[in-house]
Design a protein around this motif. Structure first.
Motif, PDB file in Angstrom:
ATOM      1  N   ALA A  32      50.311  50.317  43.734  1.00  0.00           N
ATOM      2  CA  ALA A  32      49.712  50.024  42.422  1.00  0.00           C
ATOM      3  C   ALA A  32      49.193  48.591  42.351  1.00  0.00           C
ATOM      4  O   ALA A  32      48.203  48.316  41.664  1.00  0.00           O
ATOM      5  CB  ALA A  32      50.736  50.266  41.318  1.00  0.00           C
ATOM      6  N   ALA A  33      49.847  47.680  43.060  1.00  0.00           N
ATOM      7  CA  ALA A  33      49.456  46.266  43.024  1.00  0.00           C
ATOM      8  C   ALA A  33      48.328  45.948  43.996  1.00  0.00           C
ATOM      9  O   ALA A  33      47.692  44.900  43.886  1.00  0.00           O
ATOM     10  CB  ALA A  33      50.671  45.396  43.347  1.00  0.00           C
ATOM     11  N   HIS A  34      48.071  46.857  44.936  1.00  0.00           N
ATOM     12  CA  HIS A  34      47.078  46.589  45.985  1.00  0.00           C
ATOM     13  C   HIS A  34      45.672  46.486  45.422  1.00  0.00           C
ATOM     14  O   HIS A  34      45.256  47.282  44.578  1.00  0.00           O
ATOM     15  CB  HIS A  34      47.124  47.696  47.049  1.00  0.00           C
ATOM     16  CG  HIS A  34      46.169  47.462  48.155  1.00  0.00           C
ATOM     17  ND1 HIS A  34      44.959  48.087  48.241  1.00  0.00           N
ATOM     18  CD2 HIS A  34      46.252  46.634  49.226  1.00  0.00           C
ATOM     19  CE1 HIS A  34      44.331  47.675  49.318  1.00  0.00           C
ATOM     20  NE2 HIS A  34      45.087  46.791  49.938  1.00  0.00           N
ATOM     21  N   THR A  35      44.957  45.459  45.898  1.00  0.00           N
ATOM     22  CA  THR A  35      43.537  45.315  45.577  1.00  0.00           C
ATOM     23  C   THR A  35      42.778  45.090  46.880  1.00  0.00           C
ATOM     24  O   THR A  35      43.283  44.398  47.783  1.00  0.00           O
ATOM     25  CB  THR A  35      43.267  44.118  44.632  1.00  0.00           C
ATOM     26  OG1 THR A  35      43.798  42.932  45.222  1.00  0.00           O
ATOM     27  CG2 THR A  35      43.898  44.340  43.270  1.00  0.00           C
ATOM     28  N   PRO A  36      41.587  45.666  47.004  1.00  0.00           N
ATOM     29  CA  PRO A  36      40.792  45.470  48.220  1.00  0.00           C
ATOM     30  C   PRO A  36      40.560  43.978  48.479  1.00  0.00           C
ATOM     31  O   PRO A  36      40.264  43.217  47.564  1.00  0.00           O
ATOM     32  CB  PRO A  36      39.478  46.187  47.916  1.00  0.00           C
ATOM     33  CG  PRO A  36      39.838  47.194  46.861  1.00  0.00           C
ATOM     34  CD  PRO A  36      40.918  46.534  46.044  1.00  0.00           C
ATOM     35  N   GLY A  37      40.751  43.583  49.716  1.00  0.00           N
ATOM     36  CA  GLY A  37      40.550  42.186  50.080  1.00  0.00           C
ATOM     37  C   GLY A  37      41.785  41.321  49.849  1.00  0.00           C
ATOM     38  O   GLY A  37      41.811  40.162  50.238  1.00  0.00           O
ATOM     39  N   GLY A  38      42.809  41.900  49.236  1.00  0.00           N
ATOM     40  CA  GLY A  38      44.040  41.156  48.986  1.00  0.00           C
ATOM     41  C   GLY A  38      45.068  41.429  50.059  1.00  0.00           C
ATOM     42  O   GLY A  38      44.730  41.799  51.186  1.00  0.00           O
ATOM     43  N   HIS A  39      46.317  41.247  49.703  1.00  0.00           N
ATOM     44  CA  HIS A  39      47.404  41.522  50.647  1.00  0.00           C
ATOM     45  C   HIS A  39      47.395  42.994  51.026  1.00  0.00           C
ATOM     46  O   HIS A  39      46.996  43.853  50.243  1.00  0.00           O
ATOM     47  CB  HIS A  39      48.756  41.195  49.996  1.00  0.00           C
ATOM     48  CG  HIS A  39      48.958  39.743  49.729  1.00  0.00           C
ATOM     49  ND1 HIS A  39      49.231  38.833  50.719  1.00  0.00           N
ATOM     50  CD2 HIS A  39      48.926  39.034  48.578  1.00  0.00           C
ATOM     51  CE1 HIS A  39      49.366  37.638  50.191  1.00  0.00           C
ATOM     52  NE2 HIS A  39      49.175  37.727  48.888  1.00  0.00           N
ATOM     53  N   THR A  40      47.866  43.282  52.239  1.00  0.00           N
ATOM     54  CA  THR A  40      47.992  44.675  52.661  1.00  0.00           C
ATOM     55  C   THR A  40      49.146  45.313  51.904  1.00  0.00           C
ATOM     56  O   THR A  40      50.006  44.612  51.338  1.00  0.00           O
ATOM     57  CB  THR A  40      48.282  44.782  54.171  1.00  0.00           C
ATOM     58  OG1 THR A  40      49.579  44.228  54.434  1.00  0.00           O
ATOM     59  CG2 THR A  40      47.218  44.085  55.006  1.00  0.00           C
ATOM     60  N   ILE A  41      49.191  46.630  51.919  1.00  0.00           N
ATOM     61  CA  ILE A  41      50.290  47.333  51.253  1.00  0.00           C
ATOM     62  C   ILE A  41      51.618  46.962  51.910  1.00  0.00           C
ATOM     63  O   ILE A  41      52.616  46.742  51.229  1.00  0.00           O
ATOM     64  CB  ILE A  41      50.046  48.847  51.229  1.00  0.00           C
ATOM     65  CG1 ILE A  41      48.855  49.154  50.304  1.00  0.00           C
ATOM     66  CG2 ILE A  41      51.297  49.594  50.780  1.00  0.00           C
ATOM     67  CD1 ILE A  41      48.420  50.592  50.257  1.00  0.00           C
ATOM     68  N   ALA A  42      51.615  46.839  53.234  1.00  0.00           N
ATOM     69  CA  ALA A  42      52.844  46.450  53.944  1.00  0.00           C
ATOM     70  C   ALA A  42      53.315  45.069  53.492  1.00  0.00           C
ATOM     71  O   ALA A  42      54.517  44.846  53.297  1.00  0.00           O
ATOM     72  CB  ALA A  42      52.617  46.473  55.447  1.00  0.00           C
ATOM     73  N   GLU A  43      52.382  44.139  53.332  1.00  0.00           N
ATOM     74  CA  GLU A  43      52.744  42.801  52.850  1.00  0.00           C
ATOM     75  C   GLU A  43      53.297  42.871  51.429  1.00  0.00           C
ATOM     76  O   GLU A  43      54.293  42.204  51.106  1.00  0.00           O
ATOM     77  CB  GLU A  43      51.532  41.867  52.881  1.00  0.00           C
ATOM     78  CG  GLU A  43      51.074  41.489  54.272  1.00  0.00           C
ATOM     79  CD  GLU A  43      49.749  40.752  54.287  1.00  0.00           C
ATOM     80  OE1 GLU A  43      49.562  39.939  55.200  1.00  0.00           O
ATOM     81  OE2 GLU A  43      48.893  40.982  53.396  1.00  0.00           O
ATOM     82  N   LEU A  44      52.661  43.677  50.601  1.00  0.00           N
ATOM     83  CA  LEU A  44      53.119  43.816  49.221  1.00  0.00           C
ATOM     84  C   LEU A  44      54.511  44.443  49.164  1.00  0.00           C
ATOM     85  O   LEU A  44      55.339  44.035  48.343  1.00  0.00           O
ATOM     86  CB  LEU A  44      52.119  44.637  48.404  1.00  0.00           C
ATOM     87  CG  LEU A  44      50.785  43.941  48.139  1.00  0.00           C
ATOM     88  CD1 LEU A  44      49.771  44.936  47.599  1.00  0.00           C
ATOM     89  CD2 LEU A  44      50.961  42.776  47.179  1.00  0.00           C
TER      90      LEU A  44
END
Length: 65
Positions: A32-44
């Motif tokens: 839900a927090a993921h945005t394109p160009g941002g942190h990867t899902i794994a990082e989140l």
């Protein structure tokens, strides 16, 4: 509504929203927090886990790291 009532209501809404998010699985919060160009899902996922661990430590120990 008075200013104090508005602040109290806003605080309750924030508390409820945080509790709802905290009840979700880590992976769901990360997606839900993921945005394109941002942190990867794994990082989140790791960020959410770290934040939750810190929150637990504060709750148990009474001090932030």
């Amino acid at each position: 509504m008075t200013r104090d009532q508005a602040i109290t209501e806003a605080a309750q809404l924030l508390t409820d929203a945080c509790a709802e998010i905290d009840a979700l699985p880590v992976e769901e919060v990360a997606r839900a927090a993921h945005t394109p160009g941002g942190h990867t899902i794994a990082e989140l996922v790791e960020m959410v886990r770290a934040q939750r661990a810190q929150a637990r430590a504060v709750k148990v120990g009474g001090e932030a790291a």
